[in-house]
Design a protein around this motif. Structure first.
Motif, PDB file in Angstrom:
ATOM      1  N   LEU A  16       0.839  -1.204   0.000  1.00 55.43           N
ATOM      2  CA  LEU A  16       0.000   0.000   0.000  1.00 55.43           C
ATOM      3  C   LEU A  16       0.873   1.255   0.000  1.00 55.43           C
ATOM      4  O   LEU A  16       0.611   2.210  -0.741  1.00 55.43           O
ATOM      5  N   GLN A  17       1.932   1.249   0.791  1.00 51.62           N
ATOM      6  CA  GLN A  17       2.837   2.407   0.832  1.00 51.62           C
ATOM      7  C   GLN A  17       3.488   2.632  -0.535  1.00 51.62           C
ATOM      8  O   GLN A  17       3.604   3.766  -1.002  1.00 51.62           O
ATOM      9  N   ILE A  18       3.905   1.540  -1.169  1.00 50.65           N
ATOM     10  CA  ILE A  18       4.529   1.636  -2.491  1.00 50.65           C
ATOM     11  C   ILE A  18       3.528   2.201  -3.502  1.00 50.65           C
ATOM     12  O   ILE A  18       3.826   3.142  -4.245  1.00 50.65           O
ATOM     13  N   LEU A  19       2.327   1.609  -3.527  1.00 47.90           N
ATOM     14  CA  LEU A  19       1.309   2.037  -4.476  1.00 47.90           C
ATOM     15  C   LEU A  19       0.901   3.492  -4.242  1.00 47.90           C
ATOM     16  O   LEU A  19       0.716   4.254  -5.199  1.00 47.90           O
ATOM     17  N   ASN A  26       3.127  10.374  -8.446  1.00 44.97           N
ATOM     18  CA  ASN A  26       3.277  10.208  -9.891  1.00 44.97           C
ATOM     19  C   ASN A  26       4.677   9.704 -10.245  1.00 44.97           C
ATOM     20  O   ASN A  26       5.347  10.225 -11.129  1.00 44.97           O
ATOM     21  N   LEU A  27       5.116   8.692  -9.484  1.00 42.49           N
ATOM     22  CA  LEU A  27       6.453   8.123  -9.661  1.00 42.49           C
ATOM     23  C   LEU A  27       6.389   6.822 -10.448  1.00 42.49           C
ATOM     24  O   LEU A  27       5.396   6.094 -10.369  1.00 42.49           O
ATOM     25  N   PRO A  28       7.451   6.477 -11.147  1.00 43.57           N
ATOM     26  CA  PRO A  28       7.530   5.129 -11.721  1.00 43.57           C
ATOM     27  C   PRO A  28       7.503   4.119 -10.562  1.00 43.57           C
ATOM     28  O   PRO A  28       8.050   4.383  -9.486  1.00 43.57           O
ATOM     29  N   ILE A  29       6.896   2.982 -10.781  1.00 46.10           N
ATOM     30  CA  ILE A  29       6.731   1.996  -9.706  1.00 46.10           C
ATOM     31  C   ILE A  29       8.073   1.571  -9.122  1.00 46.10           C
ATOM     32  O   ILE A  29       8.196   1.384  -7.905  1.00 46.10           O
ATOM     33  N   GLU A  30       9.085   1.435  -9.950  1.00 45.89           N
ATOM     34  CA  GLU A  30      10.400   1.018  -9.448  1.00 45.89           C
ATOM     35  C   GLU A  30      10.995   2.049  -8.492  1.00 45.89           C
ATOM     36  O   GLU A  30      11.634   1.696  -7.510  1.00 45.89           O
ATOM     37  N   GLU A  31      10.785   3.320  -8.782  1.00 50.55           N
ATOM     38  CA  GLU A  31      11.273   4.375  -7.895  1.00 50.55           C
ATOM     39  C   GLU A  31      10.508   4.347  -6.559  1.00 50.55           C
ATOM     40  O   GLU A  31      11.097   4.507  -5.488  1.00 50.55           O
ATOM     41  N   ALA A  32       9.207   4.130  -6.628  1.00 50.54           N
ATOM     42  CA  ALA A  32       8.399   4.039  -5.405  1.00 50.54           C
ATOM     43  C   ALA A  32       8.831   2.831  -4.573  1.00 50.54           C
ATOM     44  O   ALA A  32       8.907   2.915  -3.338  1.00 50.54           O
ATOM     45  N   ILE A  33       9.146   1.723  -5.232  1.00 49.89           N
ATOM     46  CA  ILE A  33       9.615   0.529  -4.528  1.00 49.89           C
ATOM     47  C   ILE A  33      10.934   0.829  -3.819  1.00 49.89           C
ATOM     48  O   ILE A  33      11.097   0.553  -2.633  1.00 49.89           O
ATOM     49  N   GLU A  34      11.857   1.404  -4.569  1.00 47.18           N
ATOM     50  CA  GLU A  34      13.180   1.714  -4.012  1.00 47.18           C
ATOM     51  C   GLU A  34      13.077   2.644  -2.804  1.00 47.18           C
ATOM     52  O   GLU A  34      13.683   2.412  -1.755  1.00 47.18           O
TER      53      GLU A  34
END
Length: 148
Positions: A16-19, A26-34
């Motif tokens: 949920l935090q990543i999403l 408005n970040l790319p998912i990989e950046e949000a994951i990192e």
């Protein structure tokens, strides 16, 4: 709660935090994951792995998930929904459709519990209502009875 249930709950919180970061920032998912994993150094690998897999898969299927959600909320666009609510609904719907070892009732319950914790005072009811409508539309109750 069993150890597996506790780990899944923590993984869903992390997903949920990543999403939320990817969606609102408005970040790319990989950046949000990192970014999110950098703050989650104390979590075990199994929790992080499930959260990342969940977040990536949900993000990849976001247009389809949002279309399904929109089909049961004709007067409320997905974009207008609170960010926490829409991401919890996406997560639960993803698990209901694509994770066979998660019964739809568990996916809904987890989303509602997380809505209580992270959403507004109305989130619990809203998330539960939308997911209930999706279960009826997709006939998941009948499908899961036939499987199990």
């Amino acid at each position: 709660m069993t150890d597996v249930m506790i780990k899944r709950r923590k993984a869903r919180e992390l997903a949920l935090q990543i999403l939320f970061q990817a969606d609102v920032g408005n970040l790319p998912i990989e950046e949000a994951i990192e970014t999110t994993l950098a703050d989650a150094v104390d979590l075990d690998k199994e929790i992080c792995d499930y959260a990342v897999q969940l977040a990536r898969s949900i993000w990849q299927r976001k247009p389809d998930l949002d279309s399904q959600i929109q089909s049961v909320t004709p007067h409320w666009t997905v974009e207008r929904m609170a960010a926490v609510d829409r991401n919890l609904i996406r997560m639960a719907l993803y698990e209901m459709l694509y994770v066979p070892d998660v019964p739809y009732r568990v996916a809904i319950n987890e989303a509602v519990e997380l809505a209580k914790e992270y959403g507004s005072t109305e989130s619990r009811r809203f998330v539960n209502g939308v997911l209930g409508a999706l279960v009826r539309k997709l006939n998941l109750d009948k499908t899961q009875r036939e499987r199990g």
